[in-house]
Each structure stands twice: as structure tokens, then as C-alpha cells.
Design a protein around this motif. Structure first.
Motif, PDB file in Angstrom:
ATOM      1  N   GLU A   1      -1.108   4.624 -14.439  1.00 36.85           N
ATOM      2  CA  GLU A   1      -0.223   3.520 -14.813  1.00 36.85           C
ATOM      3  C   GLU A   1      -1.033   2.301 -15.254  1.00 36.85           C
ATOM      4  O   GLU A   1      -0.699   1.639 -16.256  1.00 36.85           O
ATOM      5  CB  GLU A   1       0.671   3.157 -13.629  1.00 36.85           C
ATOM      6  N   LYS A   2      -2.119   2.026 -14.523  1.00 37.13           N
ATOM      7  CA  LYS A   2      -2.947   0.865 -14.815  1.00 37.13           C
ATOM      8  C   LYS A   2      -3.606   0.974 -16.192  1.00 37.13           C
ATOM      9  O   LYS A   2      -3.713  -0.007 -16.934  1.00 37.13           O
ATOM     10  CB  LYS A   2      -4.038   0.756 -13.738  1.00 37.13           C
TER      11      LYS A   2
ATOM     12  N   ASP B   1      -5.106   8.132  -5.767  1.00 38.14           N
ATOM     13  CA  ASP B   1      -5.065   6.973  -6.660  1.00 38.14           C
ATOM     14  C   ASP B   1      -4.674   7.334  -8.091  1.00 38.14           C
ATOM     15  O   ASP B   1      -4.552   6.442  -8.935  1.00 38.14           O
ATOM     16  CB  ASP B   1      -6.444   6.304  -6.709  1.00 38.14           C
TER      17      ASP B   1
ATOM     18  N   ASP C   1      -1.997   8.434  -9.790  1.00 43.68           N
ATOM     19  CA  ASP C   1      -0.794   7.871 -10.426  1.00 43.68           C
ATOM     20  C   ASP C   1      -0.970   6.376 -10.681  1.00 43.68           C
ATOM     21  O   ASP C   1      -0.587   5.866 -11.744  1.00 43.68           O
ATOM     22  CB  ASP C   1       0.431   8.110  -9.548  1.00 43.68           C
ATOM     23  N   TYR C   2      -1.540   5.679  -9.733  1.00 43.17           N
ATOM     24  CA  TYR C   2      -1.772   4.235  -9.872  1.00 43.17           C
ATOM     25  C   TYR C   2      -2.736   3.948 -11.017  1.00 43.17           C
ATOM     26  O   TYR C   2      -2.478   3.057 -11.853  1.00 43.17           O
ATOM     27  CB  TYR C   2      -2.306   3.658  -8.559  1.00 43.17           C
TER      28      TYR C   2
ATOM     29  N   ASP D   1       0.826  -1.210   0.000  1.00 41.79           N
ATOM     30  CA  ASP D   1       0.000   0.000   0.000  1.00 41.79           C
ATOM     31  C   ASP D   1       0.859   1.258   0.000  1.00 41.79           C
ATOM     32  O   ASP D   1       0.473   2.280  -0.585  1.00 41.79           O
ATOM     33  CB  ASP D   1      -0.937  -0.013   1.207  1.00 41.79           C
TER      34      ASP D   1
ATOM     35  N   ILE E   1      -8.532  -3.750  -5.750  1.00 38.92           N
ATOM     36  CA  ILE E   1      -7.791  -2.656  -6.369  1.00 38.92           C
ATOM     37  C   ILE E   1      -7.728  -1.453  -5.446  1.00 38.92           C
ATOM     38  O   ILE E   1      -6.827  -0.623  -5.538  1.00 38.92           O
ATOM     39  CB  ILE E   1      -8.429  -2.280  -7.731  1.00 38.92           C
TER      40      ILE E   1
ATOM     41  N   SER F   1      -7.028  -0.102  -1.839  1.00 44.07           N
ATOM     42  CA  SER F   1      -6.292  -0.549  -0.646  1.00 44.07           C
ATOM     43  C   SER F   1      -7.133  -0.463   0.621  1.00 44.07           C
ATOM     44  O   SER F   1      -6.959  -1.252   1.551  1.00 44.07           O
ATOM     45  CB  SER F   1      -5.027   0.296  -0.479  1.00 44.07           C
TER      46      SER F   1
ATOM     47  N   GLU G   1       3.586   1.650  -1.593  1.00 43.14           N
ATOM     48  CA  GLU G   1       3.987   1.865  -2.988  1.00 43.14           C
ATOM     49  C   GLU G   1       2.823   2.343  -3.846  1.00 43.14           C
ATOM     50  O   GLU G   1       3.023   3.126  -4.788  1.00 43.14           O
ATOM     51  CB  GLU G   1       4.582   0.572  -3.551  1.00 43.14           C
ATOM     52  N   LYS G   2       1.590   1.890  -3.529  1.00 41.90           N
ATOM     53  CA  LYS G   2       0.411   2.302  -4.299  1.00 41.90           C
ATOM     54  C   LYS G   2      -0.048   3.708  -3.949  1.00 41.90           C
ATOM     55  O   LYS G   2      -0.591   4.417  -4.793  1.00 41.90           O
ATOM     56  CB  LYS G   2      -0.755   1.331  -4.052  1.00 41.90           C
ATOM     57  N   GLU G   3       0.125   4.101  -2.702  1.00 42.12           N
ATOM     58  CA  GLU G   3      -0.492   5.330  -2.195  1.00 42.12           C
ATOM     59  C   GLU G   3       0.562   6.348  -1.772  1.00 42.12           C
ATOM     60  O   GLU G   3       0.492   6.943  -0.688  1.00 42.12           O
ATOM     61  CB  GLU G   3      -1.416   4.993  -1.015  1.00 42.12           C
ATOM     62  N   HIS G   4       1.542   6.596  -2.646  1.00 44.98           N
ATOM     63  CA  HIS G   4       2.671   7.464  -2.304  1.00 44.98           C
ATOM     64  C   HIS G   4       2.247   8.866  -1.842  1.00 44.98           C
ATOM     65  O   HIS G   4       2.821   9.381  -0.864  1.00 44.98           O
ATOM     66  CB  HIS G   4       3.623   7.563  -3.497  1.00 44.98           C
TER      67      HIS G   4
END
Length: 402
Positions: free
Chosen positions: A398-399, A392, A394-395, A148, A310, A312, A150-153
Motif C-alpha cells: 500500500e505504501k 508487513d 500488505d502495508y 498496530d 515505520i 511497529s 491495523e498495520k499488522e493484520h
């Protein structure tokens, strides 16, 4: 804040049970600490000074009441029901979490605690608690799974800026369940001087009750705003469910209003026929986790399953005990939305209404998108938009290759 009831049944009873769910399945020394928190909470919640301080913070610090917004373009696009958004995403810190974090931080100050400890999944509880602790001047320690982090910088950076100590959890699946385990272990080192500020309506009594009470302002505002804006109560209130704090906050004021249909939306992830979902109420069974009895997704040996979403903040193998009870008595309908439906809803709301929702909240939006066209135009669906989605972005980019 009064004792909640449904059909004459206290929710919870004096022992912290919602029917057969809830309670305190914890070691004796931790039970003593939890009972002390319960006594302090019952004292402070009756004090006019506390009530006024929290009311003022909600208004002048959080920005309450949050608006009830008529999503006209989305309603027109879908055809059928009129969709309204309860804009918890506009709260200070960007989600509903600040509602109970302020209450927990004030309680910690009232009890003379030296440190506040918490877990976080998507980071919204962590940011809100770090904010509240900065406000009242109490050190704050947040445990967060490495996945999380890494996902939620963006939320990780905010917690550090606000002065919180961030503990990265790398064990197990390195997600929310493991962060809860890690935070509980730190709390057990000194429960007399620390307080564990649980981030949802989960854990041992009194936290499911206490967090619900602080979040119930959401439904109270919806009840007043809906009468003002469309002259009746909503036909549907929809919210995502992981642990379940935003949903119980939206539902509580309406539990006795049988005409209002309450819908909680869980993550079906990659599909209910896979092992990549977090649909606890849909596919779980009554058991125990983190000091409470509730529905749990677990394996044949009784260990919690490594769940997936997907979002967190919904990635948890248990669920609030009151949600478990409301499922059993049939007062709330629990449905699911997949990762793909969630992504589609995230983009649809962003591009049709200019509102970027949290991936958690997008599950509730997905349900409304799926359902609205089958209903008439005089039906109103209120979605609890529990958080904003810049965390969310950036995630998702990328997705989707944006």
C-alpha cells in the motif's frame, strides 16, 4: 547460562543495574512479585531438566540453529564487505521472539501462574507468546495498540487462531508504549496469579536480564557458525534496536571480543530533526520508564514523547538498560536508519536475495547497504535478520503502490 560481565563488571548486579541503568522503579507490592520471578528464574535456569527441555524445544520446535547465510548477490551488488544474514526469520513464528517466549512460558508453568499477559508492537512477540502458551497450556492475553492492529493484520489473526485474548488499546498514540501501559495495568490486578511476559530487554529487573539470557543463543550460534564458514569472528554484527532484544541476543557472546564491532540501528523515521522518530539512544537522555532507568525520549515535563517508526516493533520511547550502559561505555555503536532507507532495504533484499525482511530488521539491512561499499572485501558484516516480512507485505504494498 552464566552471569554476564564486561571489564569485570557484572551485567546486571544483584539489584538489577547495568551501571546506572535498570533496577526496579516500581511500587512495593510489585517489587515483591518481581523478586519472586527473579528467584524462580534463578532456580529454574540451573535445573538440568529445564535446560534440556529448552534445548530440545529450540532444536525440534523452533528449528535452531538458525542458518548463517552468505548474501552473495547483495555483497556483489554493493561491492566491498561480505554480508551474512543470521536467519532468525526462519524460526517457528517468524522471528527471534520465540527464543524468550518459550523460556517465559515454561517459567510461568513452573511458578503455577494462571494467566500470561504481554504487550506487542509488530505482533511478533504476541504471536510467539501465544504459540508458547498454547504449547504449555496456559491462557494468554495480548495488549496491542489499535494503530498496530491495523498495520499488522496477519499477526492479529494468528494470535486469535492460537487462542490468545487480544486487547485493543486505543489510548494515547495507540501504539507500543500505550500497549505496555495497558498490559501493566492488567497485570497489577493480580500479580500473584498472573505473570507479565515482557517482550524485550526492558522493564523492571529481572526481565532485561532474563530476556537477554534466552536470546543470547543467537550470538552463541553466530560465533560458532562464523568460524565454520569463514574461519574467523565477524568484523561487524549489526541489529535493529527498539527495546533491543534481538540486538542484545546477537551482541552478548561478543562483548569481550573487542575486535568485533557491534552496531545497533535505531529508527530515525522522517528525520532526526522532526518529531517523527524513535531514536532513543541517539537523542534521548537518562530517565525512567516502565519500571526501569534507561535512555528515554521525553518532553520538558518528563513525559514520554509520542515516537514514530515505520516498524511497529521499534516504536518505543525507551530502550533496554543494558543498551543504555553499552552506549555510555562505548562498547556498541548506535546509528540510525530512516523510514525511506528501511523501505529501500526491504525491497532490495527481497529482489536481490529473495528474502523478505521484517521492517524492523530492514533497518539493520539499510545500515549494511549504506556501509558495505566503504569496506574491503575481506570484511564480514553479519546482520541479525530478526524477523520475516510477510507481516508487513500488505502495508508495504500500500505504501509503495505495488
Amino acid at each position: 547460562m552464566t552471569t554476564q560481565q564486561l571489564n569485570g563488571v557484572a551485567l546486571p548486579n544483584e539489584d538489577g543495574f547495568f551501571g546506572e541503568y535498570g533496577g526496579q522503579f516500581i511500587p512495593p507490592h510489585l517489587k515483591i512479585a518481581m523478586d519472586e520471578i527473579n528467584v524462580a528464574y534463578e532456580e529454574i535456569r540451573q535445573q538440568p531438566e529445564f535446560i534440556q527441555e529448552l534445548k530440545d524445544l529450540f532444536q525440534y520446535y523452533v528449528g535452531r540453529p538458525s542458518p548463517l547465510f552468505h548474501a552473495k548477490r547483495l555483497s556483489e551488488k554493493l561491492g566491498g564487505a561480505q554480508i551474512y544474514l543470521k536467519r532468525e526469520d526462519l524460526n517457528h513464528t517468524g522471528a527471534h521472539k520465540i527464543n524468550h517466549c518459550l523460556g517465559e512460558a515454561l517459567l510461568a508453568k513452573y511458578m503455577g501462574k494462571s494467566k500470561v499477559i504481554a504487550e506487542t508492537g509488530a505482533g511478533q512477540h504476541g504471536v510467539a507468546l501465544a504459540t508458547a502458551c498454547a504449547l504449555v497450556g496456559i491462557p494468554c492475553e495480548i495488549h496491542m495498540g489499535q494503530v498496530d492492529i491495523e498495520k499488522e493484520h496477519p499477526n492479529v489473526v494468528k494470535m486469535k487462531i492460537l487462542g490468545a485474548k487480544l486487547v485493543a488499546v486505543t489510548r494515547g498514540t495507540a501504539t507500543l508504549k500505550d500497549a505496555v501501559d495497558s498490559a501493566f495495568e492488567e497485570y497489577l490486578n493480580d500479580p500473584e496469579n498472573y505473570i507479565y511476559a515482557i517482550g524485550s530487554v526492558v522493564g523492571p529487573h529481572p526481565f532485561p536480564k532474563m530476556v537477554r539470557d534466552f536470546q543470547s543463543i543467537i550470538g552463541e550460534e553466530i560465533k560458532q557458525q562464523s568460524q565454520q564458514q569463514f574461519g574467523k569472528l565477524p568484523d561487524y554484527i549489526v541489529a535493529c534496536v527498539g527495546g533491543g532484544s534481538n540486538a542484545i541476543g546477537a551482541f552478548t557472546a561478543f562483548l569481550a571480543d573487542d575486535a568485533v564491532q557491534l552496531v545497533g540501528v535505531e529508527p530515525s523515521g522522517h528525520g532526526l530533526d522532526t518529531d517523527k522518530h524513535s531514536a532513543t539512544l541517539t537523542l534521548g537522555k537518562p530517565s525512567q520508564i516502565h519500571g526501569m532507568a534507561c535512555y528515554v525520549l521525553e518532553d520538558e515535563s518528563g513525559e514520554p514523547l509520542p515516537v514514530h517508526s515505520i516498524a511497529s516493533g521499534l516504536d518505543y520511547p525507551g530502550v533496554g538498560p543494558q543498551h543504555s550502559y553499552l552506549k555510555d561505555v562505548g562498547r556498541v555503536q548506535y546509528d540510525v536508519a530512516s523510514d525511506q532507507e528501511c523501505l529501500d532495504a526491504y525491497m532490495t533484499l527481497s529482489r536481490v536475495e529473495g528474502i523478505i525482511p521484517a521492517l524492523e530488521s530492514a533497518h539493520a539491512v539499510a545500515w549494511a547497504i549504506r556501509t558495505a561499499g566503504n569496506l574491503s572485501s575481506d570484511i564480514n558484516i553479519v546482520i541479525n535478520l530478526s524477523g520475516r516480512g510477510d507481516k508487513d507485505a500488505d502495508y508495504v504494498a500500500e505504501k509503495l503502490g505495488l
